[in-house]
Design an enzyme around this catalytic site. Structure first.
Site, short mmCIF file in Angstrom:
data_model
loop_
_atom_site.label_atom_id
_atom_site.label_comp_id
_atom_site.label_asym_id
_atom_site.label_seq_id
_atom_site.Cartn_x
_atom_site.Cartn_y
_atom_site.Cartn_z
N LEU A 226 52.11 9.43 41.14
CA LEU A 226 52.35 10.86 41.17
C LEU A 226 52.31 11.27 42.48
CD1 LEU A 226 51.40 12.27 38.34
CD2 LEU A 226 49.08 12.17 39.41
N HIS A 227 53.42 12.23 42.73
CA HIS A 227 53.38 12.85 44.08
C HIS A 227 54.18 14.11 44.32
CE1 HIS A 227 57.51 11.32 43.95
NE2 HIS A 227 57.90 11.82 45.11
N ARG A 228 54.63 14.49 43.17
CA ARG A 228 55.41 15.83 43.18
C ARG A 228 54.40 16.80 43.42
NH1 ARG A 228 60.37 14.68 43.75
NH2 ARG A 228 61.00 12.89 42.41
N ASP B 72 56.04 10.81 38.02
CA ASP B 72 56.88 11.98 38.42
C ASP B 72 58.03 11.74 39.37
OD1 ASP B 72 55.50 11.78 40.80
OD2 ASP B 72 54.29 13.83 40.27
#
Ligand code: UD1
Length: 362
Positions: free
Chosen positions: A202-204, A281
């Protein structure tokens, strides 16, 4: 000399097979690193894992706002290109360094090719969508991974002779390194049995910069973690944001959630290759899971890689907890290792096709 410009983690994975293929063709090729990603865990380990030489230059751009990062990369790249006058420049993916290199090459009249051209999410809130569209408008050669990308470019008015479908270069790296990655045995080291755990990344900004969205995703993951352990290598952006929002403890204290620092390329591939389910993501992971035949739930409302849905294992689930949990349960109820399709030209031979297309034109 031909130069491939890289800046961020996914770029390194695409540049490595390209570098190898130019070498096999006897052509001098060098990697130029803007330094957008700079931590050892985000950059150095990838160069080592992927067997890439040290970059010919590291411009030391680092973090910043979009304008700061892109501008710093442009200034450094302009000086570097002026000193070296490369015969051609390859840009890969859709990060700020990709955009910076494409603009500088266009203004300097240098031949430029974009690897992974034509992908479109249609979502202008994504910085990567801006980077993709601008890059594709100004480069000389559009090297695409799939037919939908060709169609997007033609619909935008790109000349057909500038579009060459070469396939997906990330899969070259995956095929090359999968045996070594499996030998690392990362799941066993974590006490996990094959097919008995999920992996999440998860990094967006849309998922991790808003406390409500991040908290809702963590709610869903806590529920899924009742059914099987969820391994979560945490991107530095996510770590920083979770701490700032007071959610850091949830990463550590949620039963069944195994949070850890980011992994290198081989360790991460070792982990995903044996996973029962992936939640992500990331763009590249949607593609890698499609080739590995692992169900992938993409925590976004859209994807620039629709072929991973039509011809792969990907499902869009957004950030609504009920949808994430429902789709995770549905995926976990399926037969593991069910036969799966792989998109055309995702065959591990994309990098020689890239080299051929570029050399034919310069
Ligand atoms: C960038 C790309 C994104 C890609 C992702 C892969 C853009 C606009 N975004 O997002 O498309 O999917 O890389 O990881 O180019 N940081 C560190 N160490 C590092 C690098 C970053 O701690 O080595 C932290 C910094 O706090 C930084 C933040 O992560 O501010 C974000 O880094 P940045 O390169 O701006 O964007 P990413 O979120 O990594």
């Amino acid at each position: 000399m031909i130069i491939t410009v890289v800046g961020a983690r996914p770029n390194f994975v695409k540049a490595a097979p390209i570098h190898r293929a130019f070498g096999a063709a006897g052509v001098q090729h060098e990697i130029c690193h803007t330094g957008q990603h700079y931590d050892d865990a985000m950059a150095k380990v990838f160069f080592e894992d992927l067997g890439m030489p040290k970059p010919i230059v590291d411009l030391g751009v680092g973090s910043g706002t979009h304008a700061e990062q892109t501008a710093a990369a442009m200034v450094g790249l302009e000086r570097f290109f002026a000193a070296r006058r490369p015969r051609a420049i390859l840009v890969v993916g859709d990060v700020n360094s990709t955009l910076a290199a494409a603009i500088v090459a266009a203004k300097m009249g240098l031949y430029a090719a974009h690897v992974e051209a034509g992908l479109r999410s249609g979502d202008w809130t994504m910085p990567e969508e801006v980077n993709r569209v601008v890059t594709d408008t100004i480069v000389d050669l559009l090297l695409t991974p799939s037919e939908d990308a060709d169609r997007n470019l033609l619909a935008e008015g790109c000349a057909p002779e500038t579009i060459v479908r070469v396939g997906n270069v990330m899969i070259d790296a995956l095929q090359q390194h999968l045996p070594a990655a499996r030998r690392l045995g990362v799941p066993a080291r974590l006490g996990l049995a094959p097919q008995q755990y999920a992996v999440m990344t998860l990094h967006r900004p849309s998922n991790v910069d808003d406390p409500c969205v991040l908290a809702r995703i963590l709610d869903a993951v806590a529920e899924i973690a009742h059914r099987l352990p969820v391994v979560f290598p945490v991107h530095p952006r996510t770590q920083t944001q979770a701490a700032a929002m007071g959610l850091g403890r949830r990463l550590e204290d949620t039963p069944g959630l195994i949070a850890m620092p980011p992994l290198g390329y081989l360790e991460f591939l070792s982990l995903t290759a044996e996973a029962r389910l992936v939640l992500t993501d990331s763009g590249g992971l949607q593609e890698e899971t499609t080739v590995l035949g692992i169900p992938c739930l993409t925590l976004r409302e859209n994807t620039e890689r629709p072929i991973t849905i039509t011809d792969g294992t990907n499902t869009l689930v957004g950030s609504d907890p009920a949808t994430i949990i429902r789709e995770a349960n549905r995926a976990l109820d399926l037969q593991p290792d069910a036969p799966h399709r792989v998109p055309d030209l995702w065959d591990g031979q994309t990098s020689p096709r890239i080299v051929k297309a570029v050399l034919e034109r310069i």
